[in-house]
Design a protein around this motif. Structure first.
Motif, PDB file in Angstrom:
ATOM      1  N   ALA A  76       0.895  -1.173   0.103  1.00 41.34           N
ATOM      2  CA  ALA A  76      -0.008  -0.078  -0.050  1.00 41.34           C
ATOM      3  C   ALA A  76       0.658   1.190   0.035  1.00 41.34           C
ATOM      4  O   ALA A  76       1.790   1.281   0.782  1.00 41.34           O
ATOM      5  N   ASP A 109      -3.446   4.014  -0.880  1.00 39.48           N
ATOM      6  CA  ASP A 109      -4.135   3.877  -2.322  1.00 39.48           C
ATOM      7  C   ASP A 109      -4.879   2.584  -2.529  1.00 39.48           C
ATOM      8  O   ASP A 109      -5.388   2.602  -3.828  1.00 39.48           O
ATOM      9  N   ARG A 110      -5.141   1.738  -1.723  1.00 34.30           N
ATOM     10  CA  ARG A 110      -5.902   0.556  -2.009  1.00 34.30           C
ATOM     11  C   ARG A 110      -6.478  -0.030  -0.603  1.00 34.30           C
ATOM     12  O   ARG A 110      -6.504   0.397   0.359  1.00 34.30           O
ATOM     13  N   TYR A 111      -7.573  -0.728  -0.826  1.00 31.89           N
ATOM     14  CA  TYR A 111      -8.187  -1.568   0.011  1.00 31.89           C
ATOM     15  C   TYR A 111      -7.458  -2.141   1.043  1.00 31.89           C
ATOM     16  O   TYR A 111      -6.722  -2.965   0.323  1.00 31.89           O
TER      17      TYR A 111
END
Length: 573
Positions: free
Chosen positions: A514, A542-544
């Motif tokens: 991440a 920037d991401r789950y």
């Protein structure tokens, strides 16, 4: 345990028989020491839950590591801290910790309530409907849509009393520092008595920061040119006290947010007069804003709960759940619509304000922001009380910037002068993490603003620490309830599987990584207090599950139903 007590019969280990052609004497059979020991099956072959149970049943031996005094330390006894404690009390397994005194709450103030015990300015109320602002497990029975601070404080106190949480709270105590030891696998918190300054320490396996996101000592107070020459009172709402006399005074409220729109009508006509305020009426109130804010009028009361219980004979909890979900879907729908069709939403909001101001000479330009709806938080006013106040000769609104303060008021950039006996600076909050407590991991100071948040609950590379954040686009408590549910599930998972530590890592077990983004956990709102928080609050990824969706429907799946163990968490014993 019967299985563990069975011993396999030891088979003697015999020496090899001598060859018939050998001249050596026969060797006496020998039995190895290992054959005299109990032959227990290795622990890893047992079910995981049985393994964890055995570890808990092992007696405390002198050479074992020292256990912490607490299992969970909650910092703060406001709405977030009480929510966390009540969630623990409702869990079948973890509620035992409360009964044994293994859960502690530390509160810097002398009473329960947090924000709702701190702020005393006239008219203070919630800025979200109480059906979603109340706890999911405890129905809000009042009819007011936006409740006053005293009612909310009483609601929190009653919830704490029902869950037998009050005896666990240490009031007048500040947490100044928390230190994690990887060798001991627990936190050591330094506590300071506010009155005496005396310090002591307490150890805890897990720490939950429930202090909110702002400094309770002081709000954000900008420095104005000529401030020293103003002869009247300059007051920030956070420092308001009951002895302030505003009766028949000229008041200027600087700001355009929830505090400002609450103060203006309350100063000239208190909606819920208290003994201290019932005779006070300001001579005139001016709301001075640098830029407009979207403001919407909502009904002051909601009879839906009463209707469902009396007419349709539903249980209180069922009726509360239905009304709560109706309001949640309405909130989320309006927010999504604002993002998908901002121009249509803007036109709708402005049209509604025009209707509210019909028959007055108040220019609509004061309510037409230059940004799109929900780039900053919308303000709600019950029954259009702000617009009603502006239609009288007791209040007005000005959009301008401040040149300087003068002995008798405020000089504006446009050349206009506002006369004032009292200036109230509703200019926002000063943000802070964990109530100002310093965080150290193995002696290294952790700068939280440089770390990401995992599911907006835990902090990157910091073990056994959770920090509670609410929503910016809906009721604060909606997200707090979900976060508390997640923490309870996490703690139960750790207990049942014999884990002492959990660490969110930005590098997953499969190599995924991440990347830190600019937005904080509070999102991308352009409000001043959010912008000032960039060097205070943790960041998004920037991401789950490292970014914040501010979407209740997806969060309820992520925090209440998805499995605890994933590729981003590192569990240890």
């Amino acid at each position: 345990m019967r299985m563990l007590c069975k011993q396999k019969t030891a088979t003697p280990r015999l020496a090899p028989e001598p060859s018939s052609h050998s001249n050596q004497p026969a060797i006496t059979p020998t039995i190895a020491l290992v054959d005299k020991l109990p032959q227990l099956p290795p622990l890893p072959n047992l079910p995981r839950r049985a393994t964890a149970t055995m570890r808990r049943l092992i007696p405390s031996l002198p050479f074992r590591k020292k256990e912490p005094q607490l299992e969970v330390l909650i910092i703060g006894a406001g709405i977030s801290g009480i929510a966390m404690a009540t969630h623990l009390s409702q869990d079948k397994w973890l509620s035992k910790w409360l009964k044994k005194g293994r859960v502690g709450l530390v509160e810097k103030r002398t009473a329960i309530g947090g924000t709702w015990d701190l702020f005393k300015y006239p008219g203070i109320r919630s800025d979200s409907d109480m059906t979603t602002f109340g706890f999911a497990h405890r129905p809000w029975m009042g009819k007011k849509t936006l409740a006053d601070a005293a009612s909310i404080k009483a609601y929190i106190e009653e919830a704490a009393k029902e869950a037998a949480i009050e005896p666990l709270i240490e009031f007048n105590t500040e947490v100044t520092k928390i230190e994690w030891s990887s060798s001991d696998k627990y936190w050591t918190a330094t506590l300071k008595e506010v009155d005496t300054g005396k310090t002591r320490t307490v150890t805890s396996r897990f720490v939950v920061g429930a202090t909110g996101y702002y400094d309770f000592e002081q709000g954000y107070q900008p420095e104005f040119n000529g401030q020293q020459q103003f002869k009247g009172q300059l007051i920030h709402p956070q420092q308001w006290h009951d002895n302030i006399d505003y009766d028949n005074k000229r008041v200027v409220v600087i700001g355009s947010g929830a505090t400002a729109v609450t103060l203006v009508p309350a100063l000239i006509q208190p909606l819920s007069p208290s003994p201290e305020h019932e005779t006070q009426r300001a001579a005139h109130v001016t709301m001075l804003q640098r830029s407009p804010t979207y403001i919407g009028s909502i009904p002051s009361e909601d009879d839906s709960l009463k209707t469902l219980t009396s007419r349709f004979h539903l249980s209180t909890q069922t009726a509360y759940g239905l009304v709560r979900w109706r309001n949640i879907l309405l909130q989320q729908g309006l927010y999504r619509f604002s993002k998908i069709a901002p121009n249509m939403m803007k036109k709708s909001l402005v049209t509604r304000v025009k209707n509210e101001l019909k028959g007055s000479d108040v220019p609509i330009e004061h309510f037409k922001p230059h940004y799109d709806p929900w780039d900053e938080r919308l303000c709600a006013v019950p029954d259009g009380d702000l617009f009603k106040a502006l239609k009288t000769d007791k209040a007005d609104i000005v959009t301008d910037t401040i040149e300087s303060l003068t002995p008798t008021g405020i000089a504006l950039t446009s050349g206009r002068h506002l006369e004032a006996d009292i200036i109230i600076t509703a200019t926002g909050l000063k943000l802070q993490m964990l109530g100002g407590a310093q965080v150290l991991v193995d002696g290294e100071v952790i700068t939280v603003d440089q770390r990401m948040t995992y599911k907006a609950v835990m902090v990157e590379e910091v073990p056994n620490l959770a920090v509670l954040f609410g929503y910016t686009n809906a009721s604060w408590t909606l997200k707090i309830d979900l976060a508390c549910d997640y923490i309870v599930r996490l703690l139960r998972h750790m207990q049942q599987n014999g884990h002492n530590t959990v660490l969110p890592s930005s590098i997953a077990t499969d190599g995924d990584k991440a990347i830190t983004q600019a937005d904080t956990v509070m999102g991308s709102l352009t409000a001043g207090y959010i912008s000032r928080a960039k060097n205070v609050l943790p960041k998004q990824g920037d991401r789950y599950p490292w970014y914040v969706t501010n979407n209740y429907l997806t969060d309820i799946v992520m925090l209440k139903y998805q499995r605890i163990a994933d590729k981003w968490l590192r569990f240890g014993r």
